[in-house]
Scaffold this active site. Sequence first.
Site, PDB file in Angstrom:
ATOM      1  N   CYS A 135       0.839  -1.201   0.000  1.00  0.00           N
ATOM      2  CA  CYS A 135       0.000   0.000   0.000  1.00  0.00           C
ATOM      3  C   CYS A 135       0.876   1.254   0.000  1.00  0.00           C
ATOM      4  O   CYS A 135       1.457   1.613   1.035  1.00  0.00           O
ATOM      5  CB  CYS A 135      -0.905  -0.033   1.233  1.00  0.00           C
ATOM      6  SG  CYS A 135      -1.964   1.403   1.396  1.00  0.00           S
ATOM      7  N   CYS A 138      -0.448   4.046   2.221  1.00  0.00           N
ATOM      8  CA  CYS A 138      -0.234   3.806   3.660  1.00  0.00           C
ATOM      9  C   CYS A 138       1.237   3.989   4.033  1.00  0.00           C
ATOM     10  O   CYS A 138       1.558   4.590   5.052  1.00  0.00           O
ATOM     11  CB  CYS A 138      -0.619   2.380   4.038  1.00  0.00           C
ATOM     12  SG  CYS A 138      -2.162   1.799   3.330  1.00  0.00           S
ATOM     13  N   ASP A 139       2.134   3.431   3.230  1.00  0.00           N
ATOM     14  CA  ASP A 139       3.526   3.278   3.676  1.00  0.00           C
ATOM     15  C   ASP A 139       4.532   4.116   2.894  1.00  0.00           C
ATOM     16  O   ASP A 139       5.721   4.123   3.239  1.00  0.00           O
ATOM     17  CB  ASP A 139       3.947   1.798   3.551  1.00  0.00           C
ATOM     18  CG  ASP A 139       3.095   0.902   4.441  1.00  0.00           C
ATOM     19  OD1 ASP A 139       2.552   1.400   5.436  1.00  0.00           O
ATOM     20  OD2 ASP A 139       2.969  -0.300   4.135  1.00  0.00           O
TER      21      ASP A 139
END
Length: 311
Positions: A135, A138-139
């Site tokens: 992701c 997300c990251d």
Amino acid sequence: MSSTRFDTVIIGGGPAGLSAAIYAGRASLSALVVEQGMPGGQIATTDEIENYPGIPSISGAELGLKLQEHAEKFGASIAYGSVERIERNEDGTFTVSYSSESATASTVIYTGGAIPRLAGFKGEDAFRGRGVSYCATCDGMFYRNKHVFVIGGGNSACEEALFLTKFASQVTMVVRRDKFRAPKGVSDRVMAHEKIDVRFNTKIVAADGDALLNTVTFEDTVTSEQHTETYEEGSFGIFVFAGYMPQTDLVAELVDLGPAGGVVTDERMRTKTPGLFCAGDVREKPLRQVVTAVSDGAVAAVSAYDYLDNL
Ligand SMILES: Cc1cc2nc3c(=O)[nH]c(=O)nc-3n(C[C@H](O)[C@H](O)[C@H](O)COP(=O)(O)OP(=O)(O)OC[C@H]3O[C@@H](n4cnc5c(N)ncnc54)[C@H](O)[C@@H]3O)c2cc1C
């Protein structure tokens, strides 16, 4: 087998399911959430969430627990077990069977989520969250000024590679075939980007390290030749974009599925089966995140309330 009766049975205790439970409880619906694992769903497996509005940083496990406590505060019952069957009865109600229990309800909100498709290289599972990610939203920011390898040659891999250039010092796309599967506009942008280089006819077969990654082994998909590259530990990451697998088996006969395998709903989370709603990552949707899952869950619960009100 014991059986109980609810206004709604919510399958899945991830962000979508627990948000649905909060909204159902606030609307005075009796709700049962059935979860087969940890409360919080996929987020329970991630260390840190930094993009949920209003909460600058929280661990996934803590957010999952808070969502569960919030749902219980508004009266939701939570049961642990794997749902094996959803049956639509002749009177329009549903019987949901899990473990050795069953529950009957006038509505079902299915939020079984989606799981990222794995690339299948050695070390992928062991280094998940320690250098291997699925992701970019997300990251991505954890890879500021680092080198990232992006596995995949489709549209989402290209889009995510472009997104990762905002953080990474260098983005290397690793594509099995000799060309992209993405639309030309996107792949042209990738090829023209100064931070992106592309290795076609290549796959990653292994990644290794100590606490974090320090080696990657590549294979030429035409000649099968392999070579290993060594980097400073923690100086790079691998993002896998091989697609998502929405978990639709339980509802496949009751819903329509879209081209990417997700459940098709309208914007009120209704499916083609009256009384059955789907929410969260299991839907056909462009952005799979906590914020969109909780939003879907809220809408599904309000739609379930309206459905019951009109019976
Ligand atoms: C490693 C990782 C990091 C992430 N980081 C972020 C982030 O930083 N920010 C962000 O916004 N999003 C992040 N995401 C995405 C986010 O976790 C998902 O979008 C979100 O969890 C989707 O919620 P959901 O409720 O739809 O599905 P899920 O979270 O997948 O929950 C589905 C739940 O249903 C349960 N279930 C499935 N089938 C059954 C069954 N038959 N019986 C009982 N229970 C069942 C599962 O056990 C699961 O708990 C991340 C995802 C991953 C994998």
